[in-house]
Every structure is written in structure tokens, then in C-alpha cells.
Scaffold this active site. Structure first.
Site, PDB file in Angstrom:
ATOM      1  N   GLN A  92       5.483   4.280  13.646  1.00 32.16           N
ATOM      2  CA  GLN A  92       4.633   4.617  12.321  1.00 32.16           C
ATOM      3  C   GLN A  92       3.293   4.623  13.060  1.00 32.16           C
ATOM      4  O   GLN A  92       2.252   4.886  12.445  1.00 32.16           O
ATOM      5  CB  GLN A  92       4.640   3.369  11.314  1.00 32.16           C
ATOM      6  CG  GLN A  92       5.740   3.121  10.425  1.00 32.16           C
ATOM      7  CD  GLN A  92       5.980   1.974   9.745  1.00 32.16           C
ATOM      8  OE1 GLN A  92       5.515   1.911   8.735  1.00 32.16           O
ATOM      9  NE2 GLN A  92       6.575   1.059  10.527  1.00 32.16           N
ATOM     10  N   ASP A  95      -1.209   5.715  18.050  1.00 38.11           N
ATOM     11  CA  ASP A  95      -1.450   5.518  19.154  1.00 38.11           C
ATOM     12  C   ASP A  95      -0.172   6.275  19.921  1.00 38.11           C
ATOM     13  O   ASP A  95       0.900   6.657  19.583  1.00 38.11           O
ATOM     14  CB  ASP A  95      -1.690   4.248  19.821  1.00 38.11           C
ATOM     15  CG  ASP A  95      -0.270   3.187  19.698  1.00 38.11           C
ATOM     16  OD1 ASP A  95       0.838   3.612  20.232  1.00 38.11           O
ATOM     17  OD2 ASP A  95      -0.246   2.195  19.132  1.00 38.11           O
ATOM     18  N   HIS A 110       4.114   9.006  11.277  1.00 38.58           N
ATOM     19  CA  HIS A 110       2.539   9.032  10.613  1.00 38.58           C
ATOM     20  C   HIS A 110       1.880  10.081  11.553  1.00 38.58           C
ATOM     21  O   HIS A 110       0.451   9.964  11.291  1.00 38.58           O
ATOM     22  CB  HIS A 110       2.009   7.814  10.585  1.00 38.58           C
ATOM     23  CG  HIS A 110       3.028   6.778   9.306  1.00 38.58           C
ATOM     24  ND1 HIS A 110       2.658   5.522   9.102  1.00 38.58           N
ATOM     25  CD2 HIS A 110       3.843   6.965   8.588  1.00 38.58           C
ATOM     26  CE1 HIS A 110       3.490   4.772   8.201  1.00 38.58           C
ATOM     27  NE2 HIS A 110       4.207   5.995   7.645  1.00 38.58           N
ATOM     28  N   CYS A 140      -5.761  30.763  14.743  1.00 37.94           N
ATOM     29  CA  CYS A 140      -6.096  31.679  13.498  1.00 37.94           C
ATOM     30  C   CYS A 140      -7.658  31.934  13.494  1.00 37.94           C
ATOM     31  O   CYS A 140      -7.929  33.012  12.699  1.00 37.94           O
ATOM     32  CB  CYS A 140      -5.623  31.218  12.335  1.00 37.94           C
ATOM     33  SG  CYS A 140      -6.186  29.832  11.659  1.00 37.94           S
TER      34      CYS A 140
HETATM   35  P1  OAD Z   1       0.889  -3.899   9.585  1.00 43.29           P
HETATM   36  O1  OAD Z   1      -0.633  -4.010  10.055  1.00 43.29           O
HETATM   37  O2  OAD Z   1       1.094  -3.650   8.212  1.00 43.29           O
HETATM   38  O3  OAD Z   1       2.054  -4.998  10.144  1.00 43.29           O
HETATM   39  C1  OAD Z   1       2.071  -5.519  11.652  1.00 43.29           C
HETATM   40  C2  OAD Z   1       3.058  -6.320  11.774  1.00 43.29           C
HETATM   41  O4  OAD Z   1       3.118  -6.531  13.103  1.00 43.29           O
HETATM   42  C3  OAD Z   1       2.822  -7.810  10.974  1.00 43.29           C
HETATM   43  O5  OAD Z   1       4.029  -7.846  10.209  1.00 43.29           O
HETATM   44  C4  OAD Z   1       2.572  -8.711  12.270  1.00 43.29           C
HETATM   45  O6  OAD Z   1       3.262 -10.099  11.605  1.00 43.29           O
HETATM   46  C5  OAD Z   1       3.371  -7.977  13.263  1.00 43.29           C
HETATM   47  N1  OAD Z   1       2.800  -8.551  14.554  1.00 43.29           N
HETATM   48  C6  OAD Z   1       1.433  -8.514  14.912  1.00 43.29           C
HETATM   49  N2  OAD Z   1       1.432  -8.666  16.164  1.00 43.29           N
HETATM   50  C7  OAD Z   1       2.672  -8.882  16.644  1.00 43.29           C
HETATM   51  C8  OAD Z   1       3.375  -9.061  18.022  1.00 43.29           C
HETATM   52  N3  OAD Z   1       2.618  -9.217  19.189  1.00 43.29           N
HETATM   53  N4  OAD Z   1       4.738  -8.911  18.180  1.00 43.29           N
HETATM   54  C9  OAD Z   1       5.473  -8.826  17.081  1.00 43.29           C
HETATM   55  N5  OAD Z   1       4.882  -8.544  15.953  1.00 43.29           N
HETATM   56  C10 OAD Z   1       3.574  -8.703  15.498  1.00 43.29           C
HETATM   57  O7  OAD Z   1       1.236  -2.658  10.423  1.00 43.29           O
HETATM   58  P2  OAD Z   1       2.496  -1.518  10.052  1.00 43.29           P
HETATM   59  O8  OAD Z   1       3.615  -2.188   9.558  1.00 43.29           O
HETATM   60  O9  OAD Z   1       2.735  -0.754  11.212  1.00 43.29           O
HETATM   61  O10 OAD Z   1       0.242   3.837   7.677  1.00 43.29           O
HETATM   62  O11 OAD Z   1       1.716  -0.722   8.837  1.00 43.29           O
HETATM   63  C11 OAD Z   1       2.499   0.458   8.344  1.00 43.29           C
HETATM   64  C12 OAD Z   1       1.524   1.530   8.014  1.00 43.29           C
HETATM   65  O12 OAD Z   1       0.585   0.985   7.186  1.00 43.29           O
HETATM   66  C13 OAD Z   1       0.780   2.029   9.068  1.00 43.29           C
HETATM   67  O13 OAD Z   1       1.529   3.142   9.901  1.00 43.29           O
HETATM   68  C14 OAD Z   1      -0.379   2.807   8.507  1.00 43.29           C
HETATM   69  C15 OAD Z   1      -0.780   1.594   7.296  1.00 43.29           C
HETATM   70  O14 OAD Z   1      -1.236   1.975   6.168  1.00 43.29           O
HETATM   71  C16 OAD Z   1      -0.664   5.110   8.086  1.00 43.29           C
HETATM   72  O15 OAD Z   1      -1.484   5.154   8.664  1.00 43.29           O
HETATM   73  C17 OAD Z   1       0.015   6.318   7.258  1.00 43.29           C
END
Ligand code: OAD
Length: 244
Positions: A92, A95, A110, A140
Site C-alpha cells: 500500500q 515509497d 496505491h 500526447c
Molecule cells: P497506517 O498508518 O494506518 O498503519 C501503520 C501500521 O504500522 C500501524 O498499525 C502501526 O502500529 C504499524 N507500525 C508502526 N511502526 C511499525 C514497525 N516498526 N513495525 C511494524 N509495524 C509498525 O498505515 P497503512 O495501514 O499503510 O492510502 O495505511 C493504509 C492506507 O491508508 C495507506 O496506504 C494510505 C492511507 O490512507 C492511500 O494513500 C490511498
């Protein structure tokens, strides 16, 4: 000895990049950088004020360009090199740390920060530079139709056909560093489980939507994921064992 897996899917979220110094989305100083999602990540916002949206992603690009992969990204490359299975990464994250770490078969559902799409002709090209509403499509020639190739809220996810196929055939599904609140990615575990996969969740803490995981491993992914990879590799039979 654990099962010898044939098809592995690793779903990643912002948490896998946290130890590379990138903020997650839902942390207090999250990746949205104090902007409202409606102002920078919807197609309506883009049409209303494309340069405001471009500026947000232009500012994000240098940080992501300079970020380095951490052991969680790197151990996936080791697994892909040494484990006799098809291993795909569905991320997702926008980067490019999976690529920098040498991961193969990476699907950015994403989108990714270093890609631009022309909304007139669909041409996608790569850049780490700034983009504005005055730029022309190199394919284009239309001006003002370039958009960061990042999936905005309300838009369809990328690579979903491939991801569906991967989930249908996977026997190990691993989720790393995602809060599991944004669909459809949050529902992938359900498909994998339905098709018989073992399911593992790696996160710093308990997530809200996690009852479909067989195992939860809590802690920083830069430590816990390499340990898991070593366990998987320890179970790979040697050539002699295979030929018996
Ligand atoms: P979130 O910010 O919602 O969640 C990040 C998760 O990583 C959390 O559950 C943290 O507890 C966990 N975390 C943090 N540090 C960590 C570490 N060192 N090791 C393991 N886990 C860790 O991010 P996403 O789930 O990626 O969408 O969010 C999903 C989507 O929401 C993103 O792709 C973005 C956003 O809206 C779009 O841009 C379309």
C-alpha cells in the site's frame, strides 16, 4: 517443521517503512502531514486546485527519494532468493523501498510517488522531480492533465486482477505494518484464509481487524520479520533431503 509453501503473498503498509524514518499515516505526525485527506488525496481536490495537490506530492518526493530500506525490506529479498516459492509483495506504500531493497514482484496497489499519469492518454512515466499544472504529457502533448500516479480516495486500486490471482493461490499470507482499516487491502486476509493460506500478522501493536490471522507477531518489523524469514529458511529442505 512448518509447511513448505509454494505461493507467498506479503502485504505491506506504512509500518514496514517506519524504521526507515518515514511517518505512518495514522501516527500523530502522520504522512498526511497535517493536511486533510480531502484536500490532497481526492480527485475533486485535484480538479479544484491541481497545483496545491502537486505541491503536496512535490514536497513528499525528496524525503522518499532519500529514504533507505531497512532490514524488514531487505529480508524479503533474501527470502525471494533462497526460498523455493513464488513470492509477491503487495504494498500500500507509495515509497519505493521494496525496489531499493531488491524485492521482486512488487505491486503498488496505491500507486507510487515517483510515477506520473496523464489523465488524457493514460501514459505513465517516472520522475523524482517537481510536477505542475503547466507541464505537458511527454506522450500526447496535452498540458495540465498530469496527476501523481497515486490512488486517490474514490479511485480504483491498481493491479487488482493480479492481486486477486495471487490471493487465490497463496498458501502463506503475511501482513506487515498495516493498520488494516483501509479496504480493500484490509480484506485480503479474508480471501487468503478462504483459499487455505496460513496467515501471519506483523505489527507493533494489536490492530482492530485481525481475527483472521492465525498468528500475530508484535514488535518492530525490522527485527521480527528477519527472524521469521530465518525460520522459514531453516525449514527449506536441502538438495539431499529433496532427492530422497
Ligand atoms: P497506517 O498508518 O494506518 O498503519 C501503520 C501500521 O504500522 C500501524 O498499525 C502501526 O502500529 C504499524 N507500525 C508502526 N511502526 C511499525 C514497525 N516498526 N513495525 C511494524 N509495524 C509498525 O498505515 P497503512 O495501514 O499503510 O492510502 O495505511 C493504509 C492506507 O491508508 C495507506 O496506504 C494510505 C492511507 O490512507 C492511500 O494513500 C490511498
Amino acid at each position: 517443521m512448518t509447511r513448505l509453501y509454494k505461493n507467498i503473498v506479503i502485504l505491506t503498509g506504512a509500518g514496514i517503512s517506519a524504521e526507515s524514518g518515514l511517518a505512518t499515516f495514522r501516527s500523530s505526525n502522520g504522512l498526511w502531514n497535517n493536511h486533510r485527506v480531502e484536500d490532497v488525496a481526492t480527485i475533486e481536490a485535484y480538479w479544484r486546485n491541481p497545483d496545491y495537490v502537486h505541491q503536496f506530492y512535490n514536497e513528499m518526493r525528496p524525503e522518499l527519494y532519500n529514504a533507505k530500506p531497512n532490514p524488514a525490506h531487505l529480508c524479503i529479498t533474501e527470502l525471494q532468493k533462497k526460498y523455493p516459492a513464488h513470492i509477491a509483495v503487495v504494498t500500500q506504500n507509495v515509497d519505493t523501498l521494496h525496489e531499493k531493497a531488491g524485492n521482486q514482484n512488487v505491486f503498488h496497489i496505491h500507486g507510487q510517488i515517483n510515477q506520473i499519469v496523464c489523465m488524457n492518454c493514460g501514459h505513465v512515466f517516472e520522475t523524482w522531480g517537481d510536477v505542475s499544472s503547466e507541464d505537458k504529457c511527454e506522450h500526447c502533448g496535452t498540458t495540465g492533465m498530469l496527476k501523481p500516479n497515486i490512488v486517490f480516495f474514490g479511485e480504483s486500486l491498481l493491479y487488482m486482477d493480479q492481486v486477486d490471482r495471487l490471493l487465490n493461490s497463496c498458501d502463506l499470507f503475511v501482513s506487515v505494518g498495516t493498520s488494516g482499516v483501509v479496504y480493500p487491502a484490509a480484506g485480503f486476509v479474508q480471501f487468503a484464509k478462504m483459499f487455505g493460506a496460513d496467515t501471519y500478522e506483523f505489527n507493533m501493536e494489536e490492530t482492530s481487524n485481525n481475527s483472521l490471522f492465525d498468528k500475530h507477531i508484535y514488535g518492530p518489523a525490522g527485527t521480527t520479520l528477519p527472524q521469521f524469514v530465518q525460520q522459514l529458511l531453516a525449514d527449506v529442505p536441502t538438495k539431499e533431503e529433496m532427492s530422497k
